[in-house]
Design a protein around this motif. Structure first.
Motif, PDB file in Angstrom:
ATOM      1  N   GLU A   3       0.844  -1.191   0.000  1.00  0.00           N
ATOM      2  CA  GLU A   3       0.000   0.000   0.000  1.00  0.00           C
ATOM      3  C   GLU A   3       0.878   1.239   0.000  1.00  0.00           C
ATOM      4  OE1 GLU A   3      -3.145   2.018   3.012  1.00  0.00           O
ATOM      5  OE2 GLU A   3      -3.330  -0.123   2.689  1.00  0.00           O
ATOM      6  N   ILE A   4       0.568   2.187  -0.867  1.00  0.00           N
ATOM      7  CA  ILE A   4       1.329   3.430  -0.971  1.00  0.00           C
ATOM      8  C   ILE A   4       0.593   4.511  -0.200  1.00  0.00           C
ATOM      9  CG2 ILE A   4       2.186   5.194  -2.538  1.00  0.00           C
ATOM     10  CD1 ILE A   4       2.375   3.021  -4.672  1.00  0.00           C
ATOM     11  N   GLU A   5       1.324   5.173   0.669  1.00  0.00           N
ATOM     12  CA  GLU A   5       0.744   6.255   1.446  1.00  0.00           C
ATOM     13  C   GLU A   5       1.238   7.578   0.890  1.00  0.00           C
ATOM     14  OE1 GLU A   5       0.378   7.720   6.073  1.00  0.00           O
ATOM     15  OE2 GLU A   5       1.605   5.991   5.584  1.00  0.00           O
ATOM     16  N   ILE A   6       0.307   8.435   0.527  1.00  0.00           N
ATOM     17  CA  ILE A   6       0.647   9.745  -0.031  1.00  0.00           C
ATOM     18  C   ILE A   6       0.364  10.797   1.027  1.00  0.00           C
ATOM     19  CG2 ILE A   6       0.125  11.424  -1.818  1.00  0.00           C
ATOM     20  CD1 ILE A   6      -0.679   9.067  -3.595  1.00  0.00           C
ATOM     21  N   LYS A   7       1.387  11.612   1.307  1.00  0.00           N
ATOM     22  CA  LYS A   7       1.253  12.657   2.320  1.00  0.00           C
ATOM     23  C   LYS A   7       1.736  13.982   1.751  1.00  0.00           C
ATOM     24  CE  LYS A   7       2.191   9.928   6.451  1.00  0.00           C
ATOM     25  NZ  LYS A   7       3.076   9.829   7.631  1.00  0.00           N
ATOM     26  N   THR A   8       1.286  15.044   2.359  1.00  0.00           N
ATOM     27  CA  THR A   8       1.800  16.375   2.061  1.00  0.00           C
ATOM     28  C   THR A   8       2.101  17.061   3.385  1.00  0.00           C
ATOM     29  OG1 THR A   8       1.449  18.384   0.769  1.00  0.00           O
ATOM     30  CG2 THR A   8      -0.461  17.519   1.952  1.00  0.00           C
ATOM     31  N   ALA A   9       2.561  18.269   3.330  1.00  0.00           N
ATOM     32  CA  ALA A   9       2.884  18.999   4.551  1.00  0.00           C
ATOM     33  C   ALA A   9       1.616  19.246   5.359  1.00  0.00           C
ATOM     34  CB  ALA A   9       3.533  20.324   4.201  1.00  0.00           C
ATOM     35  N   PRO A  10       1.732  19.213   6.685  1.00  0.00           N
ATOM     36  CA  PRO A  10       0.560  19.497   7.511  1.00  0.00           C
ATOM     37  C   PRO A  10       0.171  20.968   7.426  1.00  0.00           C
ATOM     38  CG  PRO A  10       2.504  19.281   8.874  1.00  0.00           C
ATOM     39  CD  PRO A  10       2.911  18.922   7.469  1.00  0.00           C
ATOM     40  N   ALA A  11      -1.039  21.276   7.837  1.00  0.00           N
ATOM     41  CA  ALA A  11      -1.495  22.664   7.851  1.00  0.00           C
ATOM     42  C   ALA A  11      -0.573  23.481   8.750  1.00  0.00           C
ATOM     43  CB  ALA A  11      -2.923  22.742   8.359  1.00  0.00           C
ATOM     44  N   ASP A  12      -0.328  24.706   8.371  1.00  0.00           N
ATOM     45  CA  ASP A  12       0.564  25.584   9.132  1.00  0.00           C
ATOM     46  C   ASP A  12      -0.136  26.927   9.289  1.00  0.00           C
ATOM     47  OD1 ASP A  12       2.616  27.377   9.947  1.00  0.00           O
ATOM     48  OD2 ASP A  12       4.114  26.019   9.118  1.00  0.00           O
ATOM     49  N   PHE A  13      -0.379  27.335  10.532  1.00  0.00           N
ATOM     50  CA  PHE A  13      -1.121  28.571  10.800  1.00  0.00           C
ATOM     51  C   PHE A  13      -0.454  29.802  10.214  1.00  0.00           C
ATOM     52  CE2 PHE A  13       1.899  28.361  14.247  1.00  0.00           C
ATOM     53  CZ  PHE A  13       2.275  29.675  14.441  1.00  0.00           C
ATOM     54  N   ARG A  14       0.846  29.718   9.879  1.00  0.00           N
ATOM     55  CA  ARG A  14       1.529  30.870   9.295  1.00  0.00           C
ATOM     56  C   ARG A  14       1.105  31.115   7.854  1.00  0.00           C
ATOM     57  NH1 ARG A  14       7.540  28.960  10.256  1.00  0.00           N
ATOM     58  NH2 ARG A  14       6.527  27.065   9.523  1.00  0.00           N
ATOM     59  N   PHE A  15       0.445  30.119   7.236  1.00  0.00           N
ATOM     60  CA  PHE A  15       0.071  30.202   5.828  1.00  0.00           C
ATOM     61  C   PHE A  15      -1.409  29.850   5.671  1.00  0.00           C
ATOM     62  CE2 PHE A  15       4.402  28.650   6.418  1.00  0.00           C
ATOM     63  CZ  PHE A  15       5.094  29.730   5.927  1.00  0.00           C
ATOM     64  N   ASN A  19      -2.886  30.044  -1.451  1.00  0.00           N
ATOM     65  CA  ASN A  19      -1.622  30.184  -2.158  1.00  0.00           C
ATOM     66  C   ASN A  19      -0.497  29.672  -1.264  1.00  0.00           C
ATOM     67  OD1 ASN A  19       0.734  30.973  -3.416  1.00  0.00           O
ATOM     68  ND2 ASN A  19      -0.039  32.974  -4.013  1.00  0.00           N
ATOM     69  N   GLN A  20       0.137  28.596  -1.665  1.00  0.00           N
ATOM     70  CA  GLN A  20       1.135  27.944  -0.829  1.00  0.00           C
ATOM     71  C   GLN A  20       2.575  28.298  -1.212  1.00  0.00           C
ATOM     72  OE1 GLN A  20       0.425  25.796   1.998  1.00  0.00           O
ATOM     73  NE2 GLN A  20      -1.351  27.078   1.668  1.00  0.00           N
ATOM     74  N   THR A  21       2.766  29.334  -2.009  1.00  0.00           N
ATOM     75  CA  THR A  21       4.106  29.709  -2.453  1.00  0.00           C
ATOM     76  C   THR A  21       5.022  30.009  -1.275  1.00  0.00           C
ATOM     77  OG1 THR A  21       3.207  30.601  -4.499  1.00  0.00           O
ATOM     78  CG2 THR A  21       5.408  31.339  -3.878  1.00  0.00           C
ATOM     79  N   ARG A  22       4.583  30.817  -0.354  1.00  0.00           N
ATOM     80  CA  ARG A  22       5.408  31.185   0.801  1.00  0.00           C
ATOM     81  C   ARG A  22       5.662  29.959   1.683  1.00  0.00           C
ATOM     82  NH1 ARG A  22       9.204  34.556   2.079  1.00  0.00           N
ATOM     83  NH2 ARG A  22       9.221  35.126   4.234  1.00  0.00           N
ATOM     84  N   HIS A  23       4.654  29.114   1.833  1.00  0.00           N
ATOM     85  CA  HIS A  23       4.789  27.892   2.619  1.00  0.00           C
ATOM     86  C   HIS A  23       5.885  27.014   2.014  1.00  0.00           C
ATOM     87  CE1 HIS A  23       2.410  24.362   4.647  1.00  0.00           C
ATOM     88  NE2 HIS A  23       3.625  24.461   5.122  1.00  0.00           N
ATOM     89  N   CYS A  24       5.866  26.848   0.707  1.00  0.00           N
ATOM     90  CA  CYS A  24       6.865  26.066  -0.020  1.00  0.00           C
ATOM     91  C   CYS A  24       8.258  26.620   0.241  1.00  0.00           C
ATOM     92  CB  CYS A  24       6.513  26.094  -1.513  1.00  0.00           C
ATOM     93  SG  CYS A  24       7.890  25.949  -2.651  1.00  0.00           S
ATOM     94  N   PHE A  25       8.436  27.912   0.042  1.00  0.00           N
ATOM     95  CA  PHE A  25       9.742  28.564   0.200  1.00  0.00           C
ATOM     96  C   PHE A  25      10.254  28.423   1.633  1.00  0.00           C
ATOM     97  CE2 PHE A  25      12.418  32.472   0.571  1.00  0.00           C
ATOM     98  CZ  PHE A  25      13.328  32.176  -0.425  1.00  0.00           C
ATOM     99  N   THR A  26       9.371  28.609   2.610  1.00  0.00           N
ATOM    100  CA  THR A  26       9.747  28.515   4.015  1.00  0.00           C
ATOM    101  C   THR A  26      10.196  27.103   4.370  1.00  0.00           C
ATOM    102  OG1 THR A  26       8.269  30.311   4.621  1.00  0.00           O
ATOM    103  CG2 THR A  26       8.932  28.822   6.392  1.00  0.00           C
ATOM    104  N   ARG A  27       9.479  26.099   3.878  1.00  0.00           N
ATOM    105  CA  ARG A  27       9.849  24.706   4.168  1.00  0.00           C
ATOM    106  C   ARG A  27      11.186  24.352   3.523  1.00  0.00           C
ATOM    107  NH1 ARG A  27       7.113  22.830   8.569  1.00  0.00           N
ATOM    108  NH2 ARG A  27       4.884  23.061   8.269  1.00  0.00           N
TER     109      ARG A  27
END
Length: 77
Positions: A3-15, A19-27
């Motif tokens: 079984e393949i588990e697909i995940k992404t970044a958890p929710a972040d109150f700073r973003f 638009n997740q551009t800033r979230h991407c850059f920060t991570r």
């Protein structure tokens, strides 16, 4: 079949917006700061790698990696 588990970044109150551009850059920056402090193979840093890789387009990552190698990355590392 495994079984393949697909995940992404958890929710972040700073973003809070869609638009997740800033979230991407920060991570991306958090990952590289972590590896600078703890070493390239640190397990603590792998979560940040997973986050930025799931949020950022590959073209951006390639460009930022080139900029880091050339010493002209625009962010704080």
């Amino acid at each position: 079949m495994a079984e393949i588990e697909i995940k992404t970044a958890p929710a972040d109150f700073r973003f809070p917006t869609a638009n997740q551009t800033r979230h991407c850059f920060t991570r991306y920056i958090e990952y590289h700061k972590c590896t600078a402090a703890k070493g390239e193979g640190s397990g603590d840093c792998q979560k940040f790698a997973q986050y930025y890789r799931s949020l950022c387009p590959g073209e951006w990552i390639e460009r930022w990696n080139e900029q880091r190698e050339n010493g002209n990355f625009p962010g704080p590392l």
